[in-house]
Write an enzyme that holds these catalytic residues in place. Structure first.
Site, PDB file in Angstrom:
ATOM      1  N   ASP A  89      -5.677   2.931  13.055  1.00 17.38           N
ATOM      2  CA  ASP A  89      -4.420   3.621  12.773  1.00 17.38           C
ATOM      3  C   ASP A  89      -4.628   4.964  12.060  1.00 17.38           C
ATOM      4  O   ASP A  89      -3.925   5.926  12.329  1.00 17.38           O
ATOM      5  CB  ASP A  89      -3.471   2.708  11.992  1.00 17.38           C
ATOM      6  CG  ASP A  89      -2.924   1.581  12.872  1.00 17.38           C
ATOM      7  OD1 ASP A  89      -2.796   1.812  14.089  1.00 17.38           O
ATOM      8  OD2 ASP A  89      -2.623   0.499  12.350  1.00 17.38           O
ATOM      9  N   SER A 105      -1.898  -8.987   7.507  1.00 20.50           N
ATOM     10  CA  SER A 105      -1.435  -7.627   7.706  1.00 20.50           C
ATOM     11  C   SER A 105      -0.701  -7.616   9.037  1.00 20.50           C
ATOM     12  O   SER A 105      -1.280  -7.891  10.081  1.00 20.50           O
ATOM     13  CB  SER A 105      -2.626  -6.675   7.728  1.00 20.50           C
ATOM     14  OG  SER A 105      -2.205  -5.426   8.203  1.00 20.50           O
ATOM     15  N   ASP A 126       0.801  -1.218   0.000  1.00 23.69           N
ATOM     16  CA  ASP A 126       0.000   0.000   0.000  1.00 23.69           C
ATOM     17  C   ASP A 126       0.836   1.270   0.000  1.00 23.69           C
ATOM     18  O   ASP A 126       0.546   2.212  -0.742  1.00 23.69           O
ATOM     19  CB  ASP A 126      -0.954   0.018   1.208  1.00 23.69           C
ATOM     20  CG  ASP A 126      -2.173  -0.873   0.972  1.00 23.69           C
ATOM     21  OD1 ASP A 126      -2.513  -1.105  -0.199  1.00 23.69           O
ATOM     22  OD2 ASP A 126      -2.764  -1.331   1.964  1.00 23.69           O
ATOM     23  N   ARG A 164       2.310   4.685  16.563  1.00 24.30           N
ATOM     24  CA  ARG A 164       1.698   5.702  15.690  1.00 24.30           C
ATOM     25  C   ARG A 164       2.032   7.136  16.116  1.00 24.30           C
ATOM     26  O   ARG A 164       2.439   7.931  15.286  1.00 24.30           O
ATOM     27  CB  ARG A 164       0.185   5.499  15.567  1.00 24.30           C
ATOM     28  CG  ARG A 164      -0.242   4.188  14.876  1.00 24.30           C
ATOM     29  CD  ARG A 164       0.608   3.856  13.674  1.00 24.30           C
ATOM     30  NE  ARG A 164       0.152   2.671  12.957  1.00 24.30           N
ATOM     31  CZ  ARG A 164       0.891   1.577  12.777  1.00 24.30           C
ATOM     32  NH1 ARG A 164       2.099   1.488  13.298  1.00 24.30           N
ATOM     33  NH2 ARG A 164       0.429   0.573  12.071  1.00 24.30           N
TER      34      ARG A 164
HETATM   35  N1  ARG Z   1      -5.840  -3.719  16.118  1.00 19.81           N
HETATM   36  C1  ARG Z   1      -4.559  -3.238  16.528  1.00 19.81           C
HETATM   37  C2  ARG Z   1      -4.636  -1.788  16.883  1.00 19.81           C
HETATM   38  O1  ARG Z   1      -5.545  -1.135  16.472  1.00 19.81           O
HETATM   39  C3  ARG Z   1      -3.467  -3.567  15.562  1.00 19.81           C
HETATM   40  C4  ARG Z   1      -3.382  -2.749  14.323  1.00 19.81           C
HETATM   41  C5  ARG Z   1      -2.334  -3.306  13.465  1.00 19.81           C
HETATM   42  N2  ARG Z   1      -2.146  -2.572  12.257  1.00 19.81           N
HETATM   43  C6  ARG Z   1      -1.930  -3.178  11.091  1.00 19.81           C
HETATM   44  N3  ARG Z   1      -1.748  -2.392  10.069  1.00 19.81           N
HETATM   45  N4  ARG Z   1      -1.903  -4.468  10.956  1.00 19.81           N
HETATM   46  O2  ARG Z   1      -3.800  -1.289  17.582  1.00 19.81           O
END
Ligand code: ARG
Length: 401
Positions: free
Chosen positions: A124, A175, A14, A95
């Site tokens: 995210d 992912s 992506d 993040r």
């Molecule tokens: N669900 C988790 C969170 O919101 C993990 C997110 C992981 N991100 C990813 N791009 N796989 O913190």
């Protein structure tokens, strides 16, 4: 002159498509920013090549491991932060760090915008954008993946058509997001909450760990973990060490249904050996060293801290105030915690000690050494129960009725 945008670049499909799309479809000069936050086996040289090949005018690679550990992981550990009681905020902690580097890189290059590769369905995007609003409310934030409306297949086709180098590995089915504090695995078969995670999704934790057993002693000073088995080390090294020690026993897996900020329930699989071990140990040492009211108030505020961070509100006055509170509680959280991992995915505290611990053997014992004044207890209990006795006598069990 073209406008500039700084893109948070992971090297995945992506964000590689995003480099190309931002420069071709949007007319930006793209500066790709890649941070080392402790993700395992990452070839930043190859990532740099891929970004340039996709059309980036500049690639900035930074080692942010120490900053990640000291500025983001540590405050979270002090708050024993576990979202919904289980998830140690792995992605939610990296993040805000990435956001702060996006903003500072944008300043450095006089860029008018920053960009990220998140979809419109996850947390995210919220963390990137609310984080950016908190640090620079005037900067533009672009979310190409949310704008371009391509399916995964479309993105792969786009990458092929434009000769973008994309990685061919497990992360095309799953992912994956990882850093020092753990690893998050989503998508594929895991989207069926009834299916047990296949063993090949794991990499920080051993599948054959059932044979191993390890004992460790972790020493803390004012809440900060300082050594493992008597060996002092930096926080980054200590976390890595525990990831290996506890992870090799198979400890540290989490399989949960999680409530995302955007209203979606999702099935999440994590492996966070060091994070879970350190939180368990730290909680235990606090039970020994924190005065009761302070401990209880802290326990009440910890989930609030976790929710804020999960929701992308790292840069907010309440998160900062809560962190100040958490830090102020740590003055006497000094001592050692003994833990045993394995056999199997178990990890538990087996002992704790502290020079400033509030455990007093002479008060606690039922043996001869007992120094507790039993006479005092009688009056205390009667006065403590006085209100209840009055209520019962007058209202619920009056005499003679
Ligand atoms: N669900 C988790 C969170 O919101 C993990 C997110 C992981 N991100 C990813 N791009 N796989 O913190």
């Amino acid at each position: 002159m073209k406008e500039k945008v700084v893109l948070a670049y992971s090297g995945g499909l992506d964000t590689s498509v995003a480099v190309h799309w931002l420069s071709e479809a949007k007319g930006y000069d793209v500066i790709a920013l890649s941070l080392d936050v402790g993700q395992a086996d990452t070839d930043f040289g190859a990532i740099k090549e891929r970004a340039l090949q996709a059309g980036a005018v500049e690639v900035v690679v930074k080692d942010a491991k120490e900053e990640m550990a000291e500025e983001y992981v540590l405050p979270s550990l002090l708050a024993n932060a576990l979202y919904e009681g289980k998830y140690p905020l792995v992605s939610a902690l990296s993040r805000p760090l990435i956001v702060s580097h996006l903003i500072s890189t944008a300043k450095e290059f006089s860029a008018s915008a920053v960009a990220h590769g998140c979809t419109g369905k996850g947390n995210d995007q919220v963390r990137f954008e609310v984080g950016a609003l908190g640090l620079d409310p005037y900067i533009d934030v672009i979310a190409p993946v949310r704008e371009w409306n391509m399916t995964r297949e479309d993105s792969i086709r786009y990458a092929k058509e434009h000769n973008l180098a994309i990685t061919a590995s497990k992360d095309r089915i799953y992912s994956i997001d990882e850093n020092l504090w753990g690893r998050a695995i989503e998508c594929g078969i895991l989207e069926d909450p009834w299916s047990e995670p296949p063993v090949d999704v794991f990499s920080y934790t051993a599948n054959d760990g059932t044979r191993l057993e390890t004992e460790v002693v972790i020493a803390f000073e004012e809440g900060v973990p300082k050594s493992v088995n008597g060996r002092e080390m930096s926080l980054v090294d200590l976390i890595n060490e525990l990831n290996v020690l506890a992870g090799s026993c198979g400890f540290g897996r989490i399989d949960m249904v999680e409530s995302r900020r955007v209203g979606i329930k999702s099935r999440e699989v994590y492996e966070c050996p060091a994070a879970l071990a350190l939180i368990l140990a730290h909680q235990d040492l606090e039970a020994l060293t924190l005065e009761r009211d302070l401990l209880h108030e802290k326990l009440r505020l910890e989930p609030r801290f976790a929710d804020l961070v999960y929701d992308g509100l790292w840069f907010s006055p309440l998160r900062e105030a809560l962190s100040a509170f958490m830090t102020s509680t740590q003055k006497y959280v000094t001592g050692e915690v003994k833990m045993r991992f394995g056999p199997g995915p178990v990890g538990k505290v087996t002992g704790r000690r502290s020079e400033v611990g509030l455990y007093d053997y002479n008060l606690a014992t039922y043996d001869e050494a007992d120094s507790f004044n039993h006479e005092d207890a009688k009056g205390f209990v009667r006065i403590f129960g006085l209100g209840i006795a009055t209520w019962a006598k007058r209202q619920t069990v009056p005499k003679g009725k």
